[in-house]
Design an enzyme around this catalytic site. Structure first.
Site, PDB file in Angstrom:
ATOM      1  N   HIS A   1       0.814  -1.217   0.000  1.00 24.65           N
ATOM      2  CA  HIS A   1       0.000   0.000   0.000  1.00 24.65           C
ATOM      3  C   HIS A   1       0.854   1.276   0.000  1.00 24.65           C
ATOM      4  O   HIS A   1       0.694   2.117  -0.901  1.00 24.65           O
ATOM      5  CB  HIS A   1      -0.970  -0.001   1.182  1.00 24.65           C
ATOM      6  CG  HIS A   1      -1.667   1.306   1.399  1.00 24.65           C
ATOM      7  ND1 HIS A   1      -2.530   1.848   0.470  1.00 24.65           N
ATOM      8  CD2 HIS A   1      -1.603   2.196   2.437  1.00 24.65           C
ATOM      9  CE1 HIS A   1      -2.989   3.007   0.928  1.00 24.65           C
ATOM     10  NE2 HIS A   1      -2.430   3.244   2.102  1.00 24.65           N
TER      11      HIS A   1
ATOM     12  N   HIS B   1       3.679   7.319   5.164  1.00 21.42           N
ATOM     13  CA  HIS B   1       2.476   7.974   5.682  1.00 21.42           C
ATOM     14  C   HIS B   1       1.716   7.182   6.741  1.00 21.42           C
ATOM     15  O   HIS B   1       0.965   7.756   7.530  1.00 21.42           O
ATOM     16  CB  HIS B   1       1.531   8.350   4.533  1.00 21.42           C
ATOM     17  CG  HIS B   1       0.778   7.188   3.949  1.00 21.42           C
ATOM     18  ND1 HIS B   1       1.309   6.357   2.998  1.00 21.42           N
ATOM     19  CD2 HIS B   1      -0.477   6.726   4.189  1.00 21.42           C
ATOM     20  CE1 HIS B   1       0.416   5.445   2.667  1.00 21.42           C
ATOM     21  NE2 HIS B   1      -0.673   5.636   3.376  1.00 21.42           N
ATOM     22  N   ASP B   2       1.885   5.850   6.798  1.00 24.13           N
ATOM     23  CA  ASP B   2       1.155   5.040   7.783  1.00 24.13           C
ATOM     24  C   ASP B   2       2.034   4.561   8.935  1.00 24.13           C
ATOM     25  O   ASP B   2       1.564   3.827   9.815  1.00 24.13           O
ATOM     26  CB  ASP B   2       0.533   3.815   7.094  1.00 24.13           C
ATOM     27  CG  ASP B   2      -0.813   4.141   6.453  1.00 24.13           C
ATOM     28  OD1 ASP B   2      -1.455   5.107   6.893  1.00 24.13           O
ATOM     29  OD2 ASP B   2      -1.211   3.434   5.505  1.00 24.13           O
TER      30      ASP B   2
ATOM     31  N   GLU C   1       1.004   5.862  12.519  1.00 21.45           N
ATOM     32  CA  GLU C   1      -0.330   5.372  12.889  1.00 21.45           C
ATOM     33  C   GLU C   1      -0.342   3.870  13.165  1.00 21.45           C
ATOM     34  O   GLU C   1      -1.066   3.399  14.054  1.00 21.45           O
ATOM     35  CB  GLU C   1      -1.304   5.704  11.758  1.00 21.45           C
ATOM     36  CG  GLU C   1      -2.756   5.444  12.088  1.00 21.45           C
ATOM     37  CD  GLU C   1      -3.680   5.907  10.964  1.00 21.45           C
ATOM     38  OE1 GLU C   1      -4.784   5.373  10.874  1.00 21.45           O
ATOM     39  OE2 GLU C   1      -3.286   6.799  10.197  1.00 21.45           O
ATOM     40  N   ASP C   2       0.477   3.098  12.435  1.00 23.17           N
ATOM     41  CA  ASP C   2       0.359   1.636  12.472  1.00 23.17           C
ATOM     42  C   ASP C   2       1.585   0.894  12.988  1.00 23.17           C
ATOM     43  O   ASP C   2       1.589  -0.339  12.997  1.00 23.17           O
ATOM     44  CB  ASP C   2       0.031   1.114  11.065  1.00 23.17           C
ATOM     45  CG  ASP C   2      -1.327   1.591  10.566  1.00 23.17           C
ATOM     46  OD1 ASP C   2      -2.193   1.859  11.417  1.00 23.17           O
ATOM     47  OD2 ASP C   2      -1.507   1.705   9.341  1.00 23.17           O
TER      48      ASP C   2
ATOM     49  N   ASP D   1      -3.156   8.572  -1.218  1.00 23.72           N
ATOM     50  CA  ASP D   1      -3.521   7.486  -0.305  1.00 23.72           C
ATOM     51  C   ASP D   1      -4.971   7.052  -0.548  1.00 23.72           C
ATOM     52  O   ASP D   1      -5.279   5.862  -0.671  1.00 23.72           O
ATOM     53  CB  ASP D   1      -3.348   7.981   1.134  1.00 23.72           C
ATOM     54  CG  ASP D   1      -3.795   6.964   2.176  1.00 23.72           C
ATOM     55  OD1 ASP D   1      -3.619   5.752   1.946  1.00 23.72           O
ATOM     56  OD2 ASP D   1      -4.325   7.389   3.223  1.00 23.72           O
TER      57      ASP D   1
END
Length: 640
Positions: free
Chosen positions: A57, A82-83, A86-87, A147
């Site tokens: 992704h 970008h993630d 957050e993850d 995204d």
């Protein structure tokens, strides 16, 4: 399987590097490789809903940012990362330490905040956070759009309720945002993918009809475009005429706006005439466009009033062209749009001029003039600051939505000042755009020197003068006649109250029927409201309160009937009225509640309300009515 995924990961990453290499320095290219390696290791053990390694992704998002949006090094770096915050266990400080403040800012702007309590809702708070970054740098929005585009392209693995939530957000917020930023191709992709997952049956139906339409008209249109190219080639203009069929969502939106079915919809396609030059001439693009217009209208008749100059009077999303309707030899009005290759490029990369100003190294390609997009970006930044300063009792997302309109109208003051407003705006919107006090004390308007109501809808090119009186004050119904954010904000502030909202069990706006594509929303009192998936209210709610979506089947019941209203257009003849009544009551065994008919010049317009058990029964009735001799059009009448 793992080897297959590993090859996919490597190939996609290489595409990112290959796309960026011609326009970045070796140091910047190394930064991109470092970001890829960091993201690969951070997401190594994670999987997507589809079962794919999660790293696919962020790499795919980086590819969209690099190749489709032509973003700069730090934006593509942020796309890889970008993630991560957050993850994974990594923090913004880790990003800042490895890649610097600029990349950290971009990653932070697109990272969803986890809170114990949200100000509005989780989704709306995320919009507010994302849009607040635009006050400083538009690139964060571009990363988020990349995204969202990849998420939409891979939405098939999600549950129907999640599909509705993500598709609703996209249709309500991200697609209009891409349109206002001048990203035409991205906007088209987003809205069509949203339409496909919200309303699969309608989407498929339009796709099939488009395929047939293309096949039926391809030979005729090729003769027309070949003739155009021959005319221009003879005049020394290197030009190409291409037929572009409108996308399914665009067709659906036009059908709803015009109250026409597919067959009777005008302009299902348009013909774009593009050129790169004119025999080495240094003439301006506008001059060449007008020259082409002159050559074509020498050969083909022009529809009176169809000429549009969208070069001098361009739209806020940077689209420019000369538009005209020409009568083909087959007697069909063809929508022809004349523009340069540079103008087409501008419609694809509208806001890239803004991005270019902040990029370290950037090849803008055609050095296109994008003043309208720049003006809109600055205007939108100002609006964001105003919304932030407003009372939090007002709807944040509705305020934003007012500024993310699809099309605009250009009007003028008597002194020639150009005012750009959302399409459908009235003289009231014009008044408030000039100054809040002018709007609050507007009494009448003179449009093209004619005395008109301030509620009159404006057309492109109107010259508007607003008449004021000190004792003239806003009326409550004005809220129904304004489109722009500034007008709505000013009136809300004046009235100092919110519009009351009603609760429904079955949405009265879209009137869903059993067996159709429906979705449920749980209200604050725990009741459930059923909506059709293409209901504007459902899309709005999905973008704000996605966690309240309930996937449920609206099943048919033999004991429950629902009123529906249909419109029939037919050629008048003896016994037509009786045949229609007989078809509905005797053949279909449906109960008629009301009927209205009017005949003018042997054309009959008939509106009938009757009761059905399901969408299947309604569709069957519509198809049956088409079998009656003389019936030309049958469609459901509703508020969509």
């Amino acid at each position: 399987m793992e080897d297959k995924y590993e090859n996919m990961i490597i190939e996609t990453a290489e595409k990112v590097f290959n796309s960026m290499e011609p326009r970045v320095s070796p140091r910047q290219l190394k930064q991109l490789h470092d970001a890829y390696e960091f993201a690969y290791n951070a997401h190594k053990e994670q999987r997507r809903k589809s079962g794919e390694p999660y790293i696919i992704h962020p790499i795919s998002v980086a590819l969209i940012a690099a190749k489709e949006l032509m973003l700069d090094t730090n934006s593509v770096t942020a796309s890889f990362l970008h993630d991560i915050v957050e993850d994974t266990p990594y923090t913004i400080d880790d990003i800042r330490e490895r890649f610097g403040d600029d990349v950290a800012f971009l990653v932070d702007a697109v990272t969803k905040r986890k809170k114990s309590k949200y100000k509005f809702s989780k989704q709306v708070d995320n919009y507010q956070q994302l849009l607040s970054s635009m006050q400083f740098d538009i690139r964060a929005l571009m990363v988020k759009i990349a995204d969202r585009l990849h998420n939409m392209r891979t939405l098939s693995s999600m549950r129907p309720d999640k599909q509705m939530k993500i598709a609703g957000e996209t249709d309500y917020f991200y697609a209009p945002l891409a349109n206002r930023l001048g990203l035409f191709d991205v906007k088209t992709d987003l809205e069509n993918l949203s339409f496909k997952y919200r309303c699969g049956m309608e989407y498929t139906d339009i796709v099939l009809k488009l395929d047939k339409d293309k096949k039926d008209n391809s030979a005729r249109l090729k003769l027309f475009t070949d003739d155009i190219e021959a005319i221009l080639h003879e005049a020394g203009i290197d030009a190409k005429a291409t037929v572009y069929w409108r996308a399914p969502y665009s067709i659906w939106r036009r059908m709803k706006a015009s109250n026409k079915d597919f067959i009777h919809l005008d302009n299902r396609y348009y013909i774009r005439v593009t050129f790169s030059g004119c025999n080495g001439s240094e003439l301006s693009e506008k001059t060449i466009c007008l020259y082409i217009y002159s050559l074509l209208t020498n050969k083909y008749n022009e529809k009176p009033g169809s000429f549009q100059n969208l070069i001098d009077q361009g739209k806020e999303n940077s689209y420019k062209s000369i538009n005209v309707m020409l009568l083909s030899h087959e007697g069909i009005w063809e929508d022809v749009q004349i523009c340069s290759d540079k103008m087409v490029e501008a419609s694809r990369f509208g806001c890239m001029a803004e991005v270019a100003e902040r990029a370290e190294t950037r090849n803008c390609g055609n050095n296109v003039s994008l003043q309208n997009v720049r003006k809109w970006i600055e205007k939108f930044r100002k609006i964001l600051k105003e919304i932030a300063a407003e009372s939090q009792t007002q709807g944040f997302i509705e305020s934003i939505k007012s500024s993310l309109y699809y099309d605009d109208v250009l009007a003028f003051t008597p002194k020639g000042e150009a005012i750009i407003l959302p399409k459908g705006s009235t003289a009231l919107d014009f008044a408030f755009e000039l100054h809040t006090d002018i709007g609050l004390h507007a009494k009448y308007a003179r449009i093209n020197s004619k005395l008109m109501s301030v509620r009159t809808v404006l057309n492109r090119g109107d010259v508007v003068e607003i008449g004021m009186e000190d004792d003239a004050l806003p009326k409550a119904e004005w809220m129904q006649y304004v489109q722009s954010y500034k007008a709505k904000r000013s009136l809300r502030s004046y009235f100092s109250k919110e519009l009351a909202k009603q609760q429904y069990q079955r949405c009265t706006c879209c009137l869903p029927l059993p067996g159709g594509e429906t979705i449920g929303f749980r209200e604050e009192d725990n009741s459930i409201t059923l909506h059709r998936r293409n209901c504007p209210e459902a899309i709005r709610l999905a973008s704000k309160f996605g966690d309240n979506i309930i996937y449920m089947e609206f099943d048919e019941s033999p004991d429950r009937k629902y009123p529906v209203t249909i419109y029939i257009k037919a050629i008048d003849r003896y016994h037509l009225f009786i045949d229609i009544l007989s078809k509905i009551t005797n053949d279909l065994h449906l109960f008629i509640d009301s009927l209205k008919t009017e005949t003018n010049d042997d054309i009959t317009d008939l509106t009938v309300t009757f009761y059905v058990h399901s969408i299947r029964e309604l569709n069957s009735a519509i198809q049956s009515l088409y079998s009656i001799p003389g019936v030309d059009e049958v469609r459901r009448v509703q508020n969509l």
